[in-house]
Design a protein around this motif. Structure first.
Motif, short mmCIF file in Angstrom:
data_model
loop_
_atom_site.label_atom_id
_atom_site.label_comp_id
_atom_site.label_asym_id
_atom_site.label_seq_id
_atom_site.Cartn_x
_atom_site.Cartn_y
_atom_site.Cartn_z
N ARG A 114 -14.45 7.21 13.33
CA ARG A 114 -14.48 5.76 14.43
C ARG A 114 -15.65 5.00 12.95
N ALA A 115 -15.85 5.50 12.21
CA ALA A 115 -16.45 4.76 10.63
C ALA A 115 -15.40 3.89 10.44
N ASN A 116 -15.77 2.99 10.30
CA ASN A 116 -14.53 1.63 9.84
C ASN A 116 -15.01 1.40 8.03
N VAL A 117 -16.72 1.58 7.85
CA VAL A 117 -17.15 1.87 6.78
C VAL A 117 -16.77 2.93 6.13
N VAL A 118 -16.44 2.88 4.83
CA VAL A 118 -17.50 4.23 4.20
C VAL A 118 -17.26 4.00 2.62
N ILE A 119 -18.86 4.86 2.34
CA ILE A 119 -18.89 4.94 0.98
C ILE A 119 -18.74 5.70 -0.30
N ILE A 120 -17.73 5.25 -1.14
CA ILE A 120 -17.54 6.24 -2.22
C ILE A 120 -17.94 6.60 -3.01
N TYR A 121 -18.26 7.65 -3.28
CA TYR A 121 -19.03 7.37 -4.94
C TYR A 121 -18.47 8.61 -5.53
N CYS A 122 -17.51 8.66 -6.50
CA CYS A 122 -17.25 9.36 -7.60
C CYS A 122 -17.52 8.94 -8.99
N GLU A 123 -16.35 9.83 -9.91
CA GLU A 123 -16.17 9.44 -11.15
C GLU A 123 -13.96 8.56 -11.24
N ILE A 167 -16.42 0.78 0.05
CA ILE A 167 -17.29 0.17 -0.06
C ILE A 167 -17.59 1.28 -1.66
N MET A 168 -17.38 0.61 -3.10
CA MET A 168 -17.10 1.61 -4.18
C MET A 168 -18.16 1.44 -5.24
N PRO A 169 -19.05 2.15 -6.00
CA PRO A 169 -19.40 2.71 -7.53
C PRO A 169 -18.60 0.92 -8.32
N ALA A 170 -19.82 0.94 -9.75
CA ALA A 170 -19.10 0.55 -10.29
C ALA A 170 -18.46 0.90 -11.09
N GLN A 171 -18.23 2.04 -11.05
CA GLN A 171 -17.41 2.36 -12.09
C GLN A 171 -15.69 2.68 -11.60
N MET A 172 -15.66 2.30 -10.61
CA MET A 172 -14.34 2.43 -9.61
C MET A 172 -13.20 1.48 -10.24
N MET A 232 -0.77 -0.28 -2.82
CA MET A 232 -2.21 -0.19 -3.59
C MET A 232 -2.83 -0.24 -2.64
N ASP A 233 -2.00 -0.88 -0.68
CA ASP A 233 -2.37 -2.00 0.15
C ASP A 233 -3.33 -1.12 0.88
N PHE A 234 -4.62 0.08 0.49
CA PHE A 234 -4.95 1.09 1.27
C PHE A 234 -6.17 0.39 0.98
N ILE A 235 -6.11 -0.38 -0.58
CA ILE A 235 -7.73 -0.84 -0.61
C ILE A 235 -7.86 -2.50 -0.61
N HIS A 236 -7.00 -2.33 0.51
CA HIS A 236 -7.19 -4.33 0.64
C HIS A 236 -7.70 -4.34 1.73
N GLY A 237 -9.21 -5.91 0.58
CA GLY A 237 -9.98 -5.61 1.73
C GLY A 237 -11.78 -5.28 2.10
N SER A 238 -11.76 -4.11 0.43
CA SER A 238 -12.46 -3.29 -0.20
C SER A 238 -13.38 -4.45 -0.59
N LEU A 239 -14.64 -3.36 -1.10
CA LEU A 239 -15.26 -4.42 -1.99
C LEU A 239 -15.76 -2.76 -2.74
N SER A 240 -16.11 -3.20 -4.29
CA SER A 240 -17.06 -2.49 -4.93
C SER A 240 -18.24 -3.89 -5.72
N PHE A 241 -18.92 -2.40 -6.11
CA PHE A 241 -20.10 -3.30 -7.41
C PHE A 241 -19.01 -3.20 -8.42
N GLN A 242 -19.61 -3.97 -9.26
CA GLN A 242 -19.22 -3.85 -10.58
C GLN A 242 -20.19 -4.17 -11.48
#
Length: 601
Positions: free
Chosen positions: A4-13, A42-47, A60-70
């Motif tokens: 039921r979580a709508n927001v997922v933090i992704i941490y990977c290389e 929500i993706m880290p800077a190196q994504m 690529m529509d699955f990342i529509h609306g996603s957020l990342s740090f750059q």
């Protein structure tokens, strides 16, 4: 997808990006029944989503609306121009570029490796701008910008190092490389102090910890049907800003389609509506919680409240417990039905007492009035009249005068009435005892004993009330706790001990009067009121014994109503039980109101 979580933090290389891109489409496999749902990643800077040739045709529509740090970066015109002019040759230094070129353009530089209708031949003249963004993004990324600044920082440090050796370099030009190799350990010292403006106009320098003094851009990914995407800068993480402004959002964020342009919420459960508060579930994340109804008397006026809070003393919660309503100010008034009824009863019995007093004054020379001391009878009737009228002090909005007079007037007037009854009963007992031969009670027969009893008992009650008014007098007050939805205007008794002392002394007089009347009930009744007084005392005691528990169990204005009713009922009991039989003889049977008839009887 089941979460039921709508927001997922992704941490990977970067190398895990290919696997990550496959996850939203797992439902396409036959053995899986998981349906895809939009998520905010929500993706880290190196994504990065580029150079993935085997997924080039995957949407690529699955990342529509996603957020990342750059890493904060700026566009460099020279970089774009460099990419536009970039060509690939067969030179050895281009070997790595050729591998990328073949992968990106799906061609090959080696004709011997070509299979018929397999891949095209690479010419080296292909344009990078023609590649889809999902394969190669021509905009400079945060990583490339960092590399660009790092190269220039080293270059500036080398220039400073070489400048410090200008004497040797000027004398022996051929030894520049040798001098550099010899003093390369000094490069770090010059690198720490480097400071320059890059070609984008941004100042580059290292802080005291040896880190680039930069921040992060918050990027919002927006995709299109043609498999292109756009990275929109919507905010910034500024390390030099105050702590409360470390993260700033400066533009409207585009959310995934499922959320219909509404800011999403990610939680294990639905919102706790107003009137409820969140309760943590042990062993689960903080966003998983139960909803608990606010305790009685508390409210929560917003969704997902951490705790409920009390209303102010002049307010109370509504039924939904999500807002506070002003309490209604009440008191026993003359305008309401209860107040009108009690006032009417008090006025009626006051008028009836006045009529009885008038009858007794008019018939003062008749035997039935003269019996048992007519002066005490007048005092008793006046006391009962005042008892009925004193109830009017309990009705209406309390003020200082009413609060001071209420209980004191009631206590003194009733004490006078009870002492008159005690005096009348005592005279009867003493009179019959004095008729015995040789009795010593004859000296007590007369008005003096009755007046002494009335004055002494009344004086005791006056003293108690005076002490009460001196040490802790009653005062106007408001009760905000007894009734949840009302503020009751009342008289605070000041001292509960003194209030119950007044009632206790009245009870003491009642007990003595009842005892004396009960002992005299069998004496000849021509001049004896003992039977009527005994019955009236039974009524009086019944009323006030039931008064105490009833008074303590009621709240608000009904406490005042209970006391008024007790005063009226007890006074009416005395008036009716003692004087109704006499009024019957005086008014309806005057033939019995003669000395000869009474003696004969």
């Amino acid at each position: 997808m089941r979460s039921r979580a709508n927001v997922v933090i992704i941490y990977c290389e970067n190398q895990e990006t290919a696997v990550f891109r496959m996850l939203p489409y797992i439902s396409e496999f036959k053995y899986s029944e998981v349906k895809r749902k939009d998520k905010i990643w929500i993706m880290p800077a190196q994504m990065e989503f580029s150079s993935l040739h085997f997924q080039r045709f995957q949407t690529m529509d699955f990342i529509h609306g996603s957020l990342s740090f750059q890493v904060s970066s700026k566009d460099l015109l020279e970089f774009k121009r460099f990419l536009q002019m970039r060509k690939v040759t067969l030179a050895e230094e281009d070997s790595w570029i050729r591998i990328f070129w073949e992968s990106a353009f799906q061609c090959s530089f080696s004709n011997a490796m070509l299979e018929e209708d397999a891949v095209n031949e690479c010419t080296g003249e292909e344009q990078l701008e023609t590649l889809p963004q999902s394969v190669f993004d021509t905009r400079m990324t945060g990583q490339s910008y960092s590399v660009y600044n790092a190269v220039h920082a080293v270059a500036h440090a080398l220039q400073t190092l070489l400048s410090s050796q200008h004497k040797w370099m000027s004398t022996r030009k051929s030894s520049k490389v040798g001098i550099l190799n010899k003093n390369v350990w000094q490069l770090h010292k010059h690198l720490r102090t480097v400071s320059f403006n890059n070609s984008a106009g941004e100042k580059i320098f290292f802080d005291q910890n040896g880190k680039i003094a930069t921040g992060f851009d918050v990027i919002n990914w927006v995709t299109f049907l043609n498999q292109s995407f756009h990275r929109v800068k919507v905010g910034k993480v500024d390390p030099f800003a105050p702590p409360n402004k470390l993260l700033s959002i400066s533009a409207e964020i585009t959310w995934p389609t499922m959320f219909k342009k509404v800011q999403p919420v990610s939680a294990c459960n639905d919102h706790c509506v107003s009137g409820y508060s969140k309760v943590k579930i042990e062993g689960k994340p903080f966003c998983c919680y139960d909803c608990l109804r606010c305790p009685e008397g508390k409210i929560s006026n917003k969704a997902d409240a951490d705790d409920c809070f009390w209303c102010s003393v002049d307010q109370y919660p509504n039924k939904a417990q999500n807002t506070c309503i002003p309490k209604q100010i009440i008191f026993l008034s003359y305008e309401e039905i209860l107040g009108i009824a009690l006032t009417s009863v008090a006025v009626f019995f006051s008028f009836f007492s006045a009529i009885v007093l008038g009858i007794f004054i008019k018939q003062r020379d008749t035997p039935i009035v003269k019996a048992n001391n007519r002066n005490l009878t007048y005092i008793l009737l006046i006391a009962l009249l005042l008892s009925f009228l004193c109830t009017l002090l309990f009705i209406g909005q309390p003020d200082q005068v009413k609060c001071l007079l209420r209980q004191t007037v009631f206590g003194i007037v009733f004490s006078v009435a009870l002492s008159c009854i005690l005096g009348k009963t005592t005279i009867v007992v003493v009179a019959f005892m004095a008729t015995k031969p040789g009795s010593k009670m004859r000296k007590w027969v007369g008005k003096r004993l009755a007046y002494t009893i009335v004055l002494s008992c009344s004086l005791v009650q006056v003293t108690i009330c005076s002490v009460w008014l001196a040490i802790s007098p009653p005062f106007p007050d408001s009760d905000t706790n007894s009734v949840s939805e009302e503020i009751v205007l009342e008289c605070n008794e000041g001292s509960s001990i003194m209030f119950y002392t007044v009632l206790g002394f009245m009870g003491f007089l009642t007990l003595i009067s009842f005892t004396v009347a009960f002992l005299a009930r069998k004496l000849p009744d021509s001049f004896n009121e003992a039977k009527f007084i005994t019955f009236s005392m039974l009524v009086f005691c019944s009323v006030w014994i039931s008064f105490v528990p009833t008074y303590l169990s009621t709240k608000g204005k009904y406490m005042v109503a209970v006391e008024i009713f007790s005063i009226l009922a007890s006074a009416a009991g005395l008036l009716v039980c003692i004087f109704a039989p006499k009024c019957y003889i005086i008014v309806l049977r005057p033939d019995l109101n003669r000395k000869e008839q009474l003696i004969k009887k």
